[in-house]
Design an enzyme around this catalytic site. Structure first.
Site, mmCIF file in Angstrom:
data_model
loop_
_atom_site.group_PDB
_atom_site.id
_atom_site.type_symbol
_atom_site.label_atom_id
_atom_site.label_comp_id
_atom_site.label_asym_id
_atom_site.label_seq_id
_atom_site.Cartn_x
_atom_site.Cartn_y
_atom_site.Cartn_z
ATOM 1 C CE LYS A 150 -1.319 1.757 3.982
ATOM 2 N NZ LYS A 150 -0.382 2.267 4.984
ATOM 3 C CG HIS A 180 1.451 -4.940 7.949
ATOM 4 N ND1 HIS A 180 1.164 -3.667 7.550
ATOM 5 C CD2 HIS A 180 1.645 -4.864 9.286
ATOM 6 C CE1 HIS A 180 1.172 -2.876 8.600
ATOM 7 N NE2 HIS A 180 1.467 -3.569 9.668
ATOM 8 C CE LYS A 184 -0.586 -5.779 12.698
ATOM 9 N NZ LYS A 184 0.685 -5.477 13.335
ATOM 10 C CG ASP A 237 -1.052 5.627 7.084
ATOM 11 O OD1 ASP A 237 -0.386 5.075 6.186
ATOM 12 O OD2 ASP A 237 -0.712 5.627 8.292
ATOM 13 C CG HIS A 242 -3.709 -1.477 8.055
ATOM 14 N ND1 HIS A 242 -3.192 -2.307 7.100
ATOM 15 C CD2 HIS A 242 -2.744 -0.536 8.275
ATOM 16 C CE1 HIS A 242 -1.974 -1.883 6.756
ATOM 17 N NE2 HIS A 242 -1.689 -0.809 7.451
ATOM 18 C CE LYS A 341 0.925 7.352 11.905
ATOM 19 N NZ LYS A 341 1.470 6.002 11.804
HETATM 20 C C1 BG6 Z 1 1.242 1.205 8.106
HETATM 21 C C2 BG6 Z 1 0.968 2.682 8.172
HETATM 22 O O1 BG6 Z 1 0.512 0.633 7.044
HETATM 23 O O2 BG6 Z 1 0.872 0.581 9.322
HETATM 24 C C3 BG6 Z 1 1.718 3.294 9.353
HETATM 25 O O3 BG6 Z 1 1.374 3.302 6.967
HETATM 26 C C4 BG6 Z 1 1.409 2.554 10.623
HETATM 27 O O4 BG6 Z 1 1.410 4.681 9.469
HETATM 28 C C5 BG6 Z 1 1.589 1.059 10.461
HETATM 29 O O5 BG6 Z 1 2.285 3.044 11.636
HETATM 30 C C6 BG6 Z 1 1.092 0.310 11.681
HETATM 31 O O6 BG6 Z 1 1.450 -1.046 11.596
HETATM 32 P P1 BG6 Z 1 1.655 -1.927 12.910
HETATM 33 O O7 BG6 Z 1 1.872 -3.307 12.400
HETATM 34 O O8 BG6 Z 1 2.850 -1.350 13.619
HETATM 35 O O9 BG6 Z 1 0.415 -1.773 13.717
#
Ligand code: BG6
Length: 491
Positions: A150, A180, A184, A237, A242, A341
């Site tokens: 992405k 991703h 998980k 994002d 996700h 964030k």
């Molecule tokens: C990414 C985003 O896809 O996922 C990031 O671009 C974010 O901004 C991240 O921090 C979070 O992933 P995880 O696995 O750390 O929760």
């Protein structure tokens, strides 16, 4: 307890952006772990590709340093690292000219019969150029796949264009769009919980569930990604990909099998059933936030605008949405989602709150009866918690207490929790697309997100400030409390 490892066929993984941040932090460590766990068959190679002029030896040194820095304590094993580095190669290629492509072809031709995977860990602006070059230089064999990270577009129009461009060189079954979050462990466990137990599925609907919360909270700020992030914001994002994927797995109908098409068909139906949010209702159903200076676990932190170094920006670093799914199963059940964030901590979870009991037989002295909650914790401390009301032990009448059946996977199984990329990288080699996004899913997600973005623009909805280290703007608390519910804020 140890997990069962089934080796995959020999492969050549070509990582475009091989000397970049994602390769360094995630891809190389993930592949190293799969080697240690005995998943590779020989001969298997990993080929870094990017513009930087590196030799094979220099790339091996880069990988060794990356493993040294990013593996956890005790995971770095000198002999295994040597073995891993021996399978690394590097080719300098230019996405926009023909420079380097013949060398890449020559190297790949040494392993014509192996599975061949091209991983695009590069800016989406050059996805099209690279896939075209791979095609033009005749690098696509029968068992070739391409993996794209992405963001897949920044709206529906650009996603369509990107999918078309990649689609000109590759067939849909060769394209692996990675999210991703789907790799998980707990996300896959959500499917196990729903579909391998008789207990939950009969209750998994509007008759028994009051509402669902999905929270993906991060404590980090921009992490040096201001250039990308300020043009994206939390909705693009995190939510478009996700969080909507988590929502789909929570809300989808039972697929007829774990076959990739069966699962993705069901997810797609959820995306298509999402109630549209647009200029007419976006202000009631969404909250946008942006962090101000405050404190995170490690001390004082700057506000978003200071991190941008004096910039002016209406980009949201937090978003909360009351989403609804227009179908029989979920009619009237809100899905409250939020992500941000610089929140209180790093915590991702899905909370299913069941309806209250219809009638209480206990008198007031027994205490309050809480609705049952099922909490699926993605991170940290992955696991599942089911809250239940029980009787407080001992004599003295009936006093009720809310307790949790708490299963932390780390404690229950005593195994290393693999990073999401480990499984997904191997699924590409196995050609299993169940945990990857199909083209129509990505586009359906944009179809829901685009009118929210447009609605914000039309109504001029501003970001609300929140202090770093808190749970976001007070308006997000009001969003759920207006409905007589509260966020589950346990870290
Ligand atoms: C990414 C985003 O896809 O996922 C990031 O671009 C974010 O901004 C991240 O921090 C979070 O992933 P995880 O696995 O750390 O929760």
């Amino acid at each position: 307890m140890s997990s069962q490892i089934i080796p995959v066929e020999p492969f050549d993984y070509v990582v475009f952006g091989g000397s970049g941040d994602l390769a360094e932090r995630k891809l190389l460590p993930a592949l190293y772990h799969r080697q240690i766990e005995g998943q590779f068959s020989e001969p298997t190679r990993v080929i870094g590709a990017s513009r930087s002029p590196l030799t094979h030896e220099e790339y091996r040194k880069f990988a060794k340093d990356a493993l040294n820095e990013h593996l956890k304590k005790g995971e770095y094993d000198e002999a295994e690292v040597q073995k891993f580095c021996a399978r690394l190669y590097y080719v300098s290629v230019d996405a926009r000219t023909d420079a380097g492509w013949d060398q890449l072809k020559k190297l790949l031709d040494e392993g014509k019969d192996r599975v061949r995977a091209f991983y695009l860990a590069v800016a989406p602006g050059i996805f099209g150029d690279i896939s075209q070059k791979i095609h033009d230089h005749k690098l696509i064999t029968k068992s070739t796949r391409i993996v794209v990270e992405k963001p897949i577009g920044r709206d529906l129009a650009s996603a369509l264009q990107l999918n078309d461009t990649i689609g000109r060189a590759f067939k849909e079954e060769q394209i692996f769009r990675i999210d991703h979050y789907l790799g998980k462990e707990t996300v896959q466990n959500l499917m196990a919980l729903r579909f391998a137990n008789a207990l939950y599925e009969p209750l998994w609907n509007a008759n028994y569930i009051d509402h669902v919360q999905i929270t993906v909270a991060e404590s980090v700020g921009l992490e040096g990604r201001a250039g990308y992030y300020d043009t994206a914001g939390a909705l693009r994002d995190m939510v478009q990909n996700h969080i909507l994927q988590l929502l789909c797995l929570t809300a989808m109908e039972v697929p007829s099998s774990m076959d990739s098409e069966a699962v993705r068909d069901e997810k797609l139906k959820v995306l298509r059933a999402l109630k549209p949010l647009n200029a007419s209702n976006v202000e009631q159903a969404t909250v946008r936030g942006q962090y101000r200076a405050g404190a995170s676990g490690s001390g004082p932190v700057k506000g978003y605008l200071e991190e941008l170094e004096g910039g002016v920006s209406n980009t949201e670093t937090f978003v909360a949405i009351k989403a609804e799914i227009n179908n029989w199963r979920w009619a009237g059940v809100p899905f409250y989602i939020r992500t941000g964030k610089r929140l209180t901590g790093r915590m991702s979870e899905i909370v299913i709150t069941f309806k209250p009991i219809p009638h209480a037989i206990f008198d007031q002295a027994a205490g309050r009866i809480n609705a049952n909650q099922l909490i699926i914790r993605l991170q940290p401390d992955e696991g599942v918690k089911q809250s239940l009301m029980i009787k407080d032990p001992g004599p003295g009448g009936m006093r009720l207490r809310n307790v949790s059946l708490d299963m932390s996977f780390a404690q229950a199984f005593n195994v290393r929790n693999p990073d999401a990329y480990e499984r997904l990288l191997m699924d590409v080699i196995r050609s299993n697309q169940t945990l990857f996004m199909r083209r129509d899913e990505v586009e359906a997600a944009w179809k829901w997100v685009d009118p929210i973005l447009k609605g914000w623009e039309t109504t001029g909805q501003q970001v609300q400030g929140y202090t770093a280290g808190t749970w976001g703007p007070s308006q997000a608390i009001a969003l759920i409390e207006r409905d007589g519910r509260t966020w589950h804020d346990e870290i």
